[in-house]
Design an enzyme around this catalytic site. Structure first.
Site, PDB file in Angstrom:
ATOM      1  N   ALA A 219       0.918  -1.175  -0.103  1.00  0.00           N
ATOM      2  CA  ALA A 219      -0.090   0.085  -0.020  1.00  0.00           C
ATOM      3  C   ALA A 219       0.878   1.401  -0.095  1.00  0.00           C
ATOM      4  O   ALA A 219       0.828   2.193  -0.757  1.00  0.00           O
ATOM      5  CB  ALA A 219      -0.902  -0.087   1.274  1.00  0.00           C
ATOM      6  N   ALA A 221       3.977   1.480  -1.144  1.00  0.00           N
ATOM      7  CA  ALA A 221       4.893   1.418  -2.176  1.00  0.00           C
ATOM      8  C   ALA A 221       3.775   2.237  -3.255  1.00  0.00           C
ATOM      9  O   ALA A 221       4.158   2.868  -4.337  1.00  0.00           O
ATOM     10  CB  ALA A 221       5.321   0.173  -2.772  1.00  0.00           C
ATOM     11  N   CYS A 272       7.581   6.683   6.604  1.00  0.00           N
ATOM     12  CA  CYS A 272       7.090   5.388   5.774  1.00  0.00           C
ATOM     13  C   CYS A 272       7.552   5.254   4.354  1.00  0.00           C
ATOM     14  O   CYS A 272       7.992   4.099   4.293  1.00  0.00           O
ATOM     15  CB  CYS A 272       5.710   5.084   6.007  1.00  0.00           C
ATOM     16  SG  CYS A 272       5.068   4.698   7.648  1.00  0.00           S
ATOM     17  N   ARG A 342      10.497  13.673   9.889  1.00  0.00           N
ATOM     18  CA  ARG A 342      11.099  12.752   9.280  1.00  0.00           C
ATOM     19  C   ARG A 342      11.209  12.455   7.732  1.00  0.00           C
ATOM     20  O   ARG A 342      10.003  12.531   7.211  1.00  0.00           O
ATOM     21  CB  ARG A 342      10.766  11.149   9.978  1.00  0.00           C
ATOM     22  CG  ARG A 342      11.158  10.986  11.367  1.00  0.00           C
ATOM     23  CD  ARG A 342      10.522  10.004  11.979  1.00  0.00           C
ATOM     24  NE  ARG A 342       9.237   9.892  11.881  1.00  0.00           N
ATOM     25  CZ  ARG A 342       8.464   8.767  12.906  1.00  0.00           C
ATOM     26  NH1 ARG A 342       8.938   7.875  13.309  1.00  0.00           N
ATOM     27  NH2 ARG A 342       7.234   9.052  12.974  1.00  0.00           N
TER      28      ARG A 342
END
Ligand code: UDX
Ligand code: UDX
Ligand code: ADP
Length: 480
Positions: A219, A221, A272, A342
């Site tokens: 998901a 990616a 992520c 991040r």
């Protein structure tokens, strides 16, 4: 009373457990962390993470059936269901460095669970981990102690930062993967009953362990790939005179494609997307699938290209040098409504500009000076996706100031770079901004938030990702 313990009080563990506590008054939820600072934060007036709507829920449940504690072992020992939501960064050294997930925190959590448990437990994987991690964890747990049954489930979290509470209250789906054994199926049911307190049954998808683990990587990616696809188009739009917003809109109206997640930007960030794709690439390589690995690697390469393309636009339009020029950076977080930095594209853009000796004045409504300085001093580790932008030297860090007001950031600046789509940047008084800047005054909009025509009327030279170029930029040398 069912007892839940969540190991890891971060961006995923904190909000998820707060919502479980709110929706399941009969369950006692304790979030534990080895970081005293984090736990103190969760127990204070100033929560350690900013997320719209979170504070209200924490205030309602804290002390009732939601607790935050550093006494990890005690709460793990008492729990029936243990969520593991510790960090899984990309490995920075050794085998798989730069690609594989670093499972150190996961492994130490699993060993601790094995050590302190005295009753049967359901152990739930919440943080994104490589496929087959559950199997490794299962081995650690079952080999350490006899007579206690540990059942492993994979229950990946799909919340996005900035909309975490909305996503948790009304998820597209909840995914629960487990073993196809009677114990596995029973554990799936137990966890399903927790979510069924507020999520409609048809949105709770139950699969085998490996499908659940891979679905999370897939998901993320697919989502990142959409952004790299539209960003690749944005470069072509600039070269041809097409407008990326018009292209996105037209493409997105095809119901097979859909309209969401097609905003061109300076690049995707967040904890992520890059990490999960690198992880996916590593898994493909380990399984002898180099063609598949290269396909996904390209998503990250286009993202890096988009960031360096942006820096090149800034430098080339300002007469090929930004040396000693003040540039205002509006927004540093990786997206609006979060203070998280991040993998934010702002880091690479700032490093690129500092590499050309610019002076930066940075403003973000949620990110502290300490965080920005830390991010800009860190070396970006990478093997397969090379560090094209080196960390600035200690001298160039002196060229950075962090301010608490957008108007202060832009004062006397030659250019403004918009790095995050905070709503307040849409509403700035751009005439006031223009009047306080050096001339010619440039705006480089990395998030397509400004009204380009209005800014050009004021007198700005405007670059907006994937939009027809300002005549000024068209006359500048081609961008690499
Ligand atoms: C993502 C996934 O959306 C979520 O399901 C998963 O659980 C964790 O990773 P998150 O990283 O918090 O969530 O935010 P997301 O909204 O996905 O944005 C990621 C990055 O993509 C941001 O930098 C954002 O600005 C960028 N983005 C997003 C774009 O550049 N264009 C878009 O159209 C959408
Ligand atoms: C396509 C576009 O869909 C259409 O909008 C455009 O005008 C012309 O090109 P077409 O080639 O006729 O239409 O058929 P389409 O249904 O898109 O299928 C193309 C190929 O993709 C087929 O071989 C199909 O079997 C394959 N496909 C499609 C898959 O392998 N998986 C899918 O999920 C969908
Ligand atoms: P995410 O975004 O996935 O939630 P974070 O980095 O925000 O990740 O949170 C992970 C948290 O897990 C951190 O607060 C960290 O201190 C905590 N943690 C890591 N290892 C352990 C451990 N073995 N026991 C308890 N907490 C841990």
């Amino acid at each position: 009373m069912v007892k839940i313990c969540c190991i890891g009080a971060g961006y995923v563990g904190g909000p998820t457990m707060a919502v479980i506590a709110l929706k399941c008054p009969d369950i006692e939820v304790t979030v534990v962390d080895i970081s005293t600072q984090r736990i103190n934060g969760w127990n204070s007036e100033h929560l350690p993470i900013y997320e719209p709507g979170l504070e209200e829920v924490v205030k309602e449940c804290r002390g009732r059936n939601l607790f935050f504690s550093t006494d990890v072992e005690k709460h793990v020992a008492q729990a029936d269901i243990i969520f593991v939501s510790v960090n899984t960064p990309t490995k920075t050294h050794g085998l798989g460095a730069g690609k594989a997930a670093d499972l150190t925190y996961w492994e130490s959590a699993a060993r601790m669970i094995a050590d302190v448990s005295k009753s049967d437990k359901i152990v739930v994987e919440k943080s994104t981990v490589p496929v087959k991690t559950a199997e490794a964890i299962e081995r650690i747990l079952t080999h350490s102690r006899k007579g206690i049954n540990f059942t492993i489930l994979s229950n990946p979290e799909f919340l996005a930062e900035g909309t975490a509470m909305k996503d948790l209250f009304n998820p597209d789906r909840v995914l629960i993967g487990g073993r196809e054994t009677p114990e596995g199926q029973k554990a799936i049911e137990t966890l399903r009953d927790v979510y069924a307190n507020w999520v409609p049954m048809e949105r709770i998808i139950c699969t085998n362990l490996w499908s659940a683990e891979l679905s999370k990587l897939a998901a993320n990616a697919f989502l990142a790939q959409r952004i790299s696809s539209v960003n690749a188009m944005s470069a072509l739009c600039e070269a041809t005179g097409a407008d990326v917003s018009e292209v996105s809109h037209s493409v997105g109206t095809d119901s097979r494609i859909g309209p969401k997640f097609l905003n061109a930007s300076v690049g995707f960030g967040g904890s992520c997307f890059q990490k999960d794709i690198l992880n996916l690439v590593y898994i493909c390589e380990c399984n002898g699938l180099p063609e598949v690995a290269n396909y996904w690697k390209q998503v990250i390469k286009v993202n890096d290209y988009q960031k360096s393309r942006f820096v090149n636009r800034v430098v080339s339009s300002m007469f090929n040098t930004v040396s000693s020029k003040k540039i205002a950076i509006l927004g540093f977080a990786f997206k609006k409504d979060t203070g998280d930095t991040r993998e934010t594209p702002a880091i690479d853009v700032c490093k690129g500009l500092l590499g050309d000796r610019a002076r930066l004045s940075i403003y973000d409504p949620q990110v502290t000076e300490e965080q920005i300085m830390k991010d800009l001093s860190m070396r970006k580790f990478d093997k397969d996706h090379p560090a094209h932008l080196q960390p600035p030297s200690p001298t160039s860090i002196k060229q950075v100031s962090v301010v608490w007001d957008a108007y202060e950031a832009v004062k006397d600046a030659h250019g403004v770079c918009i790095m995050t789509e905070w709503d307040e940047f849409k509403k700035l008084d751009y005439q006031k901004v223009y009047d306080s800047m050096q001339k010619p005054s440039f705006v480089f909009d990395g998030r397509n938030v400004v009204d380009v025509d209005m800014l050009r009327k004021i007198g700005f030279i405007v670059y907006s990702i994937g939009k027809p170029l300002d005549p000024w930029l068209r006359d500048m040398p081609a961008v690499a």
